[in-house]
Design a protein around this motif. Structure first.
Motif, PDB file in Angstrom:
ATOM      1  N   VAL A   1      79.411  31.221  24.523  1.00  0.00           N
ATOM      2  CA  VAL A   1      80.426  31.942  23.720  1.00  0.00           C
ATOM      3  C   VAL A   1      80.878  31.122  22.513  1.00  0.00           C
ATOM      4  O   VAL A   1      81.436  31.678  21.569  1.00  0.00           O
ATOM      5  N   ARG A   2      80.613  29.820  22.531  1.00  0.00           N
ATOM      6  CA  ARG A   2      80.926  28.984  21.355  1.00  0.00           C
ATOM      7  C   ARG A   2      80.187  29.499  20.126  1.00  0.00           C
ATOM      8  O   ARG A   2      80.627  29.336  19.000  1.00  0.00           O
ATOM      9  N   PHE A   3      79.038  30.131  20.341  1.00  0.00           N
ATOM     10  CA  PHE A   3      78.231  30.618  19.216  1.00  0.00           C
ATOM     11  C   PHE A   3      78.568  32.066  18.866  1.00  0.00           C
ATOM     12  O   PHE A   3      77.904  32.690  18.063  1.00  0.00           O
ATOM     13  N   MET A   4      79.606  32.617  19.524  1.00  0.00           N
ATOM     14  CA  MET A   4      79.905  34.034  19.318  1.00  0.00           C
ATOM     15  C   MET A   4      81.287  34.182  18.712  1.00  0.00           C
ATOM     16  O   MET A   4      82.073  33.239  18.687  1.00  0.00           O
ATOM     17  N   ASP A   5      81.562  35.405  18.278  1.00  0.00           N
ATOM     18  CA  ASP A   5      82.853  35.649  17.673  1.00  0.00           C
ATOM     19  C   ASP A   5      83.525  36.791  18.432  1.00  0.00           C
ATOM     20  O   ASP A   5      83.614  37.916  17.941  1.00  0.00           O
ATOM     21  N   LEU A   6      83.979  36.466  19.653  1.00  0.00           N
ATOM     22  CA  LEU A   6      84.562  37.517  20.495  1.00  0.00           C
ATOM     23  C   LEU A   6      86.069  37.593  20.246  1.00  0.00           C
ATOM     24  O   LEU A   6      86.714  36.573  19.978  1.00  0.00           O
TER      25      LEU A   6
END
Ligand code: NAD
Length: 475
Positions: free
Chosen positions: A20-25
């Motif tokens: 999730v560090r690579f995502m923009d949730l």
């Protein structure tokens, strides 16, 4: 396993957090997706051998963004809440990755199935089922279990029968569980499905030389040296198909009592038969027996297939693993710590979430079959054959009318004239699923270099799909 190793649940959380560090949730959604919605613990007594025995079982529901939720039921003494929750979370991501329309769940019963005989196991299974059905934790529309370690077709048939006894008017009762025998509403190809999926996954990886190059491998599957751990349902089928159909060499087999090694490759069927007769691999003539099975996991080979249980590649042995390519047939065989070490060493890992999704994929086909109350291929098979026959006859007529001298080879005619039966359709659907899912994963792997590895790429694809589904519901 060394003491500093995180638990299985923590390992899954760690890998989730890394992705999730690579995502923009949106804030909060990440936590909502990560946590397990509910875990039900049941303790029930069964009178056996003149005394009451109390058993502990679990059914965990990780995410209900899609229903029913799906996941196997495991029978093992090691079953605990942490493990069941980790496996339920993996099911959510697995289903999302292979586009099977389910949320994630998992169940387990703390029991040594080998300590009880068949009719005792039936009593225990029916009682466990009763507890779960009563709470809609087994239900064709809400929660659909399947086999896992220590369970198989037999247990699934008992579960289905128990559900039907408790819901006599539910016309879709058979769809309450998958992995059933054919005679109880099962589907062709389910028993072999997870092992078959491993084969299809490897075939797909081998279609991309640039992916293979990352594992310092090249060429095809033929002649590749494979070590497999666990000759149970998944390991046996994967090893058999890869050796018999793709020409790979099964040089090592690791089991409970030790390991077999044979540089020239082994006949998997013979080894399995030996194991069924004697209970282990010791003295099996297929290879040289080694008491220290764990050491064979570290042996030099091209592909390592851990297909037994979780946590077998850990901080204590990761640095010594020599295989450049690992395909996780079991769930969670590589701990988060080991994953880090292997990644730094450039070992390519095909993650469990993808690799062993063949089982749930064919379970999905079985569930659809149960809901539609008709076997796949029943309506179209003969129509397809008739159409093909028309074409063959026309070609033969042309050849004879025009004196062309064409003759279709009998092999071609036989194959071409055969309409697809259920097994052929299941294999085709599974192959398509494994190919498509690999492509979605490798796209992220190649297009976003910062992601670094296939596991993180798989998590990214899966979490994004779950997030989209929550967002569509307005969460
Ligand atoms: P299984 O019970 O049929 O086989 C497990 C095998 O591993 C057995 O042969 C057992 O003797 C061996 N084993 C157990 N402990 C071992 C050890 N310490 N060292 C070496 N071998 C050992 O189980 P299965 O259904 O093949 O499942 C294996 C793994 O695959 C599990 O992690 C399971 O969650 C996963 N999985 C199974 C399915 C499925 O359809 N059955 C689907 C997805 C994932």
């Amino acid at each position: 396993m060394p003491p500093q190793e995180p638990s299985f649940r923590d390992s899954v959380d760690h890998m989730f957090t890394r992705a999730v560090r690579f995502m923009d949730l949106p804030p909060g959604l990440e936590e909502k997706i990560r946590v397990c919605n509910a875990t039900y613990t049941v303790r029930f007594g069964v009178r056996l051998r003149g005394a009451i025995h109390t058993f502990t079982g679990y059914r965990s529901v990780h995410s209900e963004h899609m229903e029913p939720v799906k996941g196997g039921i495991r029978y093992a003494m090691s079953v605990n809440q942490d493990e069941v929750e980790a496996l339920a979370a993996l099911m959510t991501y697995k289903c999302a990755l292979v586009e099977v329309p389910y949320g994630g769940s998992k169940g387990g019963l703390r029991i040594d199935p080998r300590a009880w005989d068949e009719h005792e196991l039936e009593q225990i299974t029916r009682r466990f089922t009763y507890e779960l059905v009563k709470r809609d934790l087994i239900n064709p529309a809400q929660n659909v279990p399947a086999p896992d370690m220590g369970t198989g077709e037999r247990e699934m048939a008992w579960i289905a029968d128990q559900y039907r006894r408790m819901n006599t008017t539910d016309i879709n009762g058979n769809a309450c569980v998958t992995g059933k025998p054919l005679s109880s509403g099962g589907i062709h190809g389910r028993v072999e499905a997870t092992g078959r999926g491993i084969q299809y996954a490897l075939r797909e990886v081998f279609r991309y030389p640039e992916d293979l190059a990352r594992a310092r491998l090249s060429g095809g599957l033929e002649g590749k040296r494979i070590v497999v751990q666990g000759l149970g349902n998944v390991g046996y089928h994967a090893a058999r198909f890869l050796s018999e159909e793709d020409g790979a060499l099964i040089v090592g087999i690791v089991e409970r009592d030790g390991a077999l090694w044979n540089d020239a490759g082994m006949n998997v069927e013979n080894a399995k038969q030996w194991m069924m007769r004697t209970g282990g691999l010791k003295a099996c003539p297929e290879g040289k027996f080694h008491e220290d099975g764990a050491a064979i996991l570290e042996a030099a080979c091209d592909i390592l297939i851990p297909a037994a249980l979780e946590g077998v590649i850990h901080l204590g042995n990761a640095a010594r693993i020599q295989a450049p390519l690992i395909i996780e047939a079991a769930n969670g065989p590589v701990t988060a710590g080991a994953d880090e070490i292997l990644r730094e060493r450039g070992v390519v890992i095909i993650p469990d979430m993808y690799a062993n999704a063949g089982g749930v994929t064919v379970s999905y086909f079985e569930w659809v079959k149960n809901l539609s109350h008709i076997r796949f291929g029943r309506m179209q098979r003969r129509a397809e054959e008739a159409e093909h026959l028309l074409l063959v006859r026309e070609l033969e007529r042309l050849s004879s009318d025009q004196n062309l001298g064409w003759t279709l080879s009998p092999g071609f005619k036989q194959q071409y004239l055969k309409g697809a039966d259920e097994l052929a359709l299941v294999r085709s659907g599974l192959d398509d699923t494994m190919r498509t899912a690999y492509q979605s994963m490798r796209e992220v792997w190649h297009e976003r270099p910062e992601v670094g590895d296939l596991r993180t790429a798989a998590y990214l694809v899966a979490i994004q799909r779950v997030a989209d589904s929550y967002k569509a519901k307005g969460l």
